[in-house]
Motif scaffolding. Structure first.
Motif, PDB file in Angstrom:
ATOM      1  N   UNK A 259     -10.339   4.339   5.580  1.00 46.50           N
ATOM      2  CA  UNK A 259      -9.086   4.141   4.873  1.00 46.50           C
ATOM      3  C   UNK A 259      -9.278   3.206   3.700  1.00 46.50           C
ATOM      4  N   UNK A 260      -8.315   3.191   2.803  1.00 40.89           N
ATOM      5  CA  UNK A 260      -8.342   2.290   1.658  1.00 40.89           C
ATOM      6  C   UNK A 260      -7.744   0.948   2.062  1.00 40.89           C
ATOM      7  N   UNK A 261      -8.449  -0.136   1.745  1.00 43.97           N
ATOM      8  CA  UNK A 261      -7.938  -1.467   2.040  1.00 43.97           C
ATOM      9  C   UNK A 261      -7.969  -2.308   0.760  1.00 43.97           C
ATOM     10  N   UNK A 262      -7.120  -3.304   0.722  1.00 41.97           N
ATOM     11  CA  UNK A 262      -7.080  -4.241  -0.408  1.00 41.97           C
ATOM     12  C   UNK A 262      -6.960  -5.649   0.141  1.00 41.97           C
ATOM     13  N   UNK A 263      -7.507  -6.591  -0.592  1.00 47.41           N
ATOM     14  CA  UNK A 263      -7.427  -8.003  -0.207  1.00 47.41           C
ATOM     15  C   UNK A 263      -6.594  -8.763  -1.226  1.00 47.41           C
ATOM     16  N   UNK A 264      -5.902  -9.793  -0.751  1.00 52.59           N
ATOM     17  CA  UNK A 264      -4.991 -10.548  -1.603  1.00 52.59           C
ATOM     18  C   UNK A 264      -5.069 -12.031  -1.257  1.00 52.59           C
ATOM     19  N   UNK A 265      -5.312 -12.924  -2.223  1.00 50.46           N
ATOM     20  CA  UNK A 265      -5.101 -14.347  -1.948  1.00 50.46           C
ATOM     21  C   UNK A 265      -3.642 -14.561  -1.523  1.00 50.46           C
ATOM     22  N   UNK A 266      -3.438 -15.330  -0.465  1.00 55.95           N
ATOM     23  CA  UNK A 266      -2.104 -15.444   0.113  1.00 55.95           C
ATOM     24  C   UNK A 266      -1.068 -15.952  -0.887  1.00 55.95           C
ATOM     25  N   UNK A 267      -1.467 -16.882  -1.748  1.00 56.24           N
ATOM     26  CA  UNK A 267      -0.505 -17.482  -2.670  1.00 56.24           C
ATOM     27  C   UNK A 267       0.024 -16.491  -3.692  1.00 56.24           C
ATOM     28  N   UNK A 268      -0.750 -15.479  -4.030  1.00 56.58           N
ATOM     29  CA  UNK A 268      -0.326 -14.521  -5.050  1.00 56.58           C
ATOM     30  C   UNK A 268      -0.189 -13.110  -4.502  1.00 56.58           C
ATOM     31  N   UNK A 269      -0.162 -12.972  -3.178  1.00 54.98           N
ATOM     32  CA  UNK A 269      -0.137 -11.638  -2.574  1.00 54.98           C
ATOM     33  C   UNK A 269       1.077 -10.833  -3.014  1.00 54.98           C
ATOM     34  N   UNK A 270       2.211 -11.488  -3.234  1.00 61.18           N
ATOM     35  CA  UNK A 270       3.424 -10.768  -3.621  1.00 61.18           C
ATOM     36  C   UNK A 270       3.239 -10.020  -4.936  1.00 61.18           C
ATOM     37  N   UNK A 271       2.347 -10.505  -5.794  1.00 63.86           N
ATOM     38  CA  UNK A 271       2.140  -9.876  -7.101  1.00 63.86           C
ATOM     39  C   UNK A 271       1.098  -8.772  -7.066  1.00 63.86           C
ATOM     40  N   UNK A 272       0.337  -8.643  -5.982  1.00 69.37           N
ATOM     41  CA  UNK A 272      -0.720  -7.627  -5.931  1.00 69.37           C
ATOM     42  C   UNK A 272      -0.515  -6.596  -4.825  1.00 69.37           C
ATOM     43  N   UNK A 273       0.408  -6.849  -3.902  1.00 70.98           N
ATOM     44  CA  UNK A 273       0.658  -5.881  -2.838  1.00 70.98           C
ATOM     45  C   UNK A 273       1.320  -4.630  -3.400  1.00 70.98           C
ATOM     46  N   UNK A 274       0.848  -3.470  -2.950  1.00 70.90           N
ATOM     47  CA  UNK A 274       1.464  -2.209  -3.360  1.00 70.90           C
ATOM     48  C   UNK A 274       2.723  -1.954  -2.544  1.00 70.90           C
ATOM     49  N   UNK A 275       3.602  -1.158  -3.104  1.00 71.93           N
ATOM     50  CA  UNK A 275       4.814  -0.799  -2.370  1.00 71.93           C
ATOM     51  C   UNK A 275       4.432   0.019  -1.142  1.00 71.93           C
ATOM     52  N   UNK A 276       5.064  -0.195   0.023  1.00 70.93           N
ATOM     53  CA  UNK A 276       4.721   0.577   1.221  1.00 70.93           C
ATOM     54  C   UNK A 276       4.934   2.068   1.009  1.00 70.93           C
ATOM     55  N   UNK A 277       4.070   2.867   1.648  1.00 76.16           N
ATOM     56  CA  UNK A 277       4.223   4.316   1.561  1.00 76.16           C
ATOM     57  C   UNK A 277       5.412   4.770   2.398  1.00 76.16           C
ATOM     58  N   UNK A 278       6.013   5.859   1.981  1.00 70.62           N
ATOM     59  CA  UNK A 278       7.135   6.419   2.732  1.00 70.62           C
ATOM     60  C   UNK A 278       6.577   7.381   3.783  1.00 70.62           C
TER      61      UNK A 278
END
Length: 611
Positions: A259-278
């Protein structure tokens, strides 16, 4: 009007100068005209009552008759007799009008300059200039450093012109590098094979640069992180996840438990998280979300046994981008099809009495180990997200182009980012220019990055740095890398297009697919290998380049970063047939097969294998 082609050529030109620039001394008029003797022009204009001589601030000035009322009210200049009343009417802000014209006809100036020009006190001049600043007609700041750190003033439109011309001058100074030079630059920019990143702190820096980019789970540790962090161990990633410094998210499922995974620094995760799939939720998945909450609700973290879950339902929510774990171990177990392991590995507590019946030891599937929680919510403010994304992508790619931004799949595409990047350029935080050939003029980078990019442009005119590997003669090359095709350090398929192939009618096409590999030598794409190496595509590289690619591939296998490679076809032809080819296109396949066999690939009934 000091430039040669802007100087006044007759008396009418002098009258225009005084209307445009305001009061001027005779010496200032002479510097702006082509006449060797100004007397006849000035006398003629004075006789026709179009200009007047006045005295203020300890000097003699020539002024357009239209300005005499402003000078009288602003600086106390005497009005000569015979001036029509129409030119002596009172205006609302005579000093402000004089200072505004003074500002828009020159570059940045200090308060003392304006005060001396009109014979004003510093406080009076500062108050008048401040009023213009509040009306957004002037900008206050430190522009040239010529006033000893004191604030300067500049007309807002003049400042825009200065910025545009300064940026244009910067762009003109930068010669573009070749596409191959950029392909050499990008892996080094992302620290691939440099050995500069080490330890948990180095890993965190790598994750900051790759934040939010989807990577196949099967490649993320062995190929992506291990190539950037010289002493990488899985425990480092788990440490960052357990400490809450880093979050991982699923960005879609792939065949074979990948599967595809992504990593995010916790402090800026809101700016890099993709919208959840439907997705269509099952009853179990709804029950899980009732416990964990939707993204952003943060109801806490729970062990699998505390959830009304099944393994498939839980992973469905993971790949949809709704929940995450506090360790990466479940992803590793999913990829390897790990067996069920005892939940408690410590020694058992002694039995208290024989009357207590022993309870069955509980076990937990390693694919669902650790604690699970809802992901944070994505940043709702599109402006904040766009500004963060623009700077993130410049940090990731060094030079941000339309192709790279489009490949990221951003909402609104490159058009949304372009507005932000233009604002950053005007603020001096990046440059726009033609940095890499054939990628269009809309390229953005910070100046330090451009300097570093040019360090990879040595001997651009030499054949070995041509962006077309098929045109290169054989040469000695050792700078070889093998990357996951989906690795952000691979410029092909995002910033750069896939190169043309000598024999493209094989039915196979390169792509940034999970499991696929690319071999780069000196920035040129030499090989593309589909998952497991079943099909290998060549791009016309010479013998030495192919041997270097084979050596880099063999190094990955010997380091156990690849389980093994089996090459069944080379450019659509069976690998075993290629070993006996003699000339032409078939001869090039023979070169590839020989390069593989020289590095230990063994002949098997299915093809060439290395374990």
């Amino acid at each position: 009007h000091l430039a040669e082609d802007r100087r006044a050529r007759d008396a009418e030109g002098v009258a225009d100068l005084l209307r445009l620039l305001g009061p001027l001394t005779e010496a200032e008029i002479a510097a702006r005209s082509t006449a060797t003797d100004l007397g006849p022009w000035l006398d003629g204009l004075h006789a026709s009552r179009r200009i007047l001589p006045v005295s203020y601030a300890g000097q003699q000035w020539w002024v357009a008759i239209e300005d005499i009322g402003r000078l009288r009210d602003a600086v106390g200049a005497a009005v000569p007799p015979g001036v029509p009343a129409a030119f002596t009417e009172t205006s609302a802000d005579p000093l402000g009008e004089l200072l505004a014209r003074y500002a828009r006809t020159r570059g940045p100036f200090g308060t003392a300059d304006a005060a001396a020009r009109f014979g004003l006190g510093l406080r009076v001049a500062d108050d008048a200039l401040s009023r213009l600043s509040l009306a957004h007609r002037l900008v206050r700041g430190e522009f040239t450093g010529a006033d000893g750190g004191n604030a300067q003033w500049c007309d807002a439109e003049v400042l825009r012109i200065l910025r545009r011309r300064s940026l244009a001058a910067l762009r003109a100074q930068v010669e573009p590098v070749s596409a191959a030079a950029y392909a050499r630059f990008l892996p080094a920019w992302q620290q691939v094979g440099t050995g500069t990143a080490a330890g948990v702190d180095g890993l965190f820096g790598v994750i900051e640069q790759l934040a939010g980019t989807p990577i196949p789970a099967s490649a993320v540790e062995q190929l992506v992180l291990a190539s950037r962090v010289r002493d990488y161990q899985p425990a480092m990633l788990d440490e960052l996840l357990a400490a809450g410094d880093v979050i991982w998210s699923g960005v879609g499922a792939l065949p074979g438990n990948d599967g595809w995974v992504a990593f995010h620094p916790a402090e800026t995760a809101a700016c890099t998280l993709a919208a959840p799939a439907e997705i269509e939720f099952t009853d179990t998945q709804r029950a899980i979300l009732e416990v964990l909450g939707q993204p952003g609700e943060g109801r806490g973290a729970f062990f699998y046994r505390q959830l009304p879950a099944d393994t498939a339902g839980l992973w469905g929510l993971v790949w949809a981008g709704l929940i995450t774990g506090d360790t990466f171990a479940p992803v590793r177990a999913l990829l390897t099809g790990g067996r069920r392991a005892p939940a408690h590995r410590q020694r058992r507590a002694p039995r208290l009495a024989r009357t207590f019946a022993p309870t069955a030891s509980r076990s937990v599937d390693p694919k669902v180990g650790g604690r699970w929680a809802a992901l944070p919510a994505a940043e709702p403010d599109s402006t904040v997200r766009a500004h963060f994304t623009a700077e993130l992508l410049m940090n990731r790619y060094g030079v941000l182009t339309r192709n790279a931004a489009t490949a990221e799949g951003l909402p609104g595409g490159f058009a949304t980012l372009y507005k932000v990047l233009t604002a950053l350029e005007e603020a001096g935080r990046c440059q726009r220019g033609y940095f890499v050939e054939s990628l269009g003029g809309a390229q953005f980078a910070v100046s330090a990055t451009v300097d570093r990019l040019r360090g990879y442009a040595d001997a651009l005119d030499s054949p070995q740095h041509s962006p077309r590997p098929s045109a290169r003669p054989q040469q000695s090359v050792t700078d070889a890398l093998v990357l996951a095709a989906a690795d952000p350090a691979n410029p092909y398929g995002t910033t750069l297009p896939w190169p043309a192939r000598p024999d493209a009618d094989t039915g196979h096409r390169p792509g940034r697919k999970a499991g696929a590999l690319v071999a780069l030598v000196d920035g040129a794409l030499v090989w593309y290998l589909e998952r497991g190496g079943r099909s290998l595509l060549t791009f016309g590289a010479g013998d030495d380049a192919q041997r270097a690619a084979a050596a880099a591939l063999a190094d990955l296998v010997s380091a156990r970063r690849l389980a093994g490679v089996l090459v069944e076809k080379i450019d659509g032809t069976g690998a075993l047939e290629a070993t006996t080819a003699e000339s032409g296109t078939d001869g090039n396949r023979r070169v590839t097969a020989d390069a593989l066999q020289a590095l230990g690939f063994a002949r098997t009934p299915r093809g060439l294998r290395l374990r």
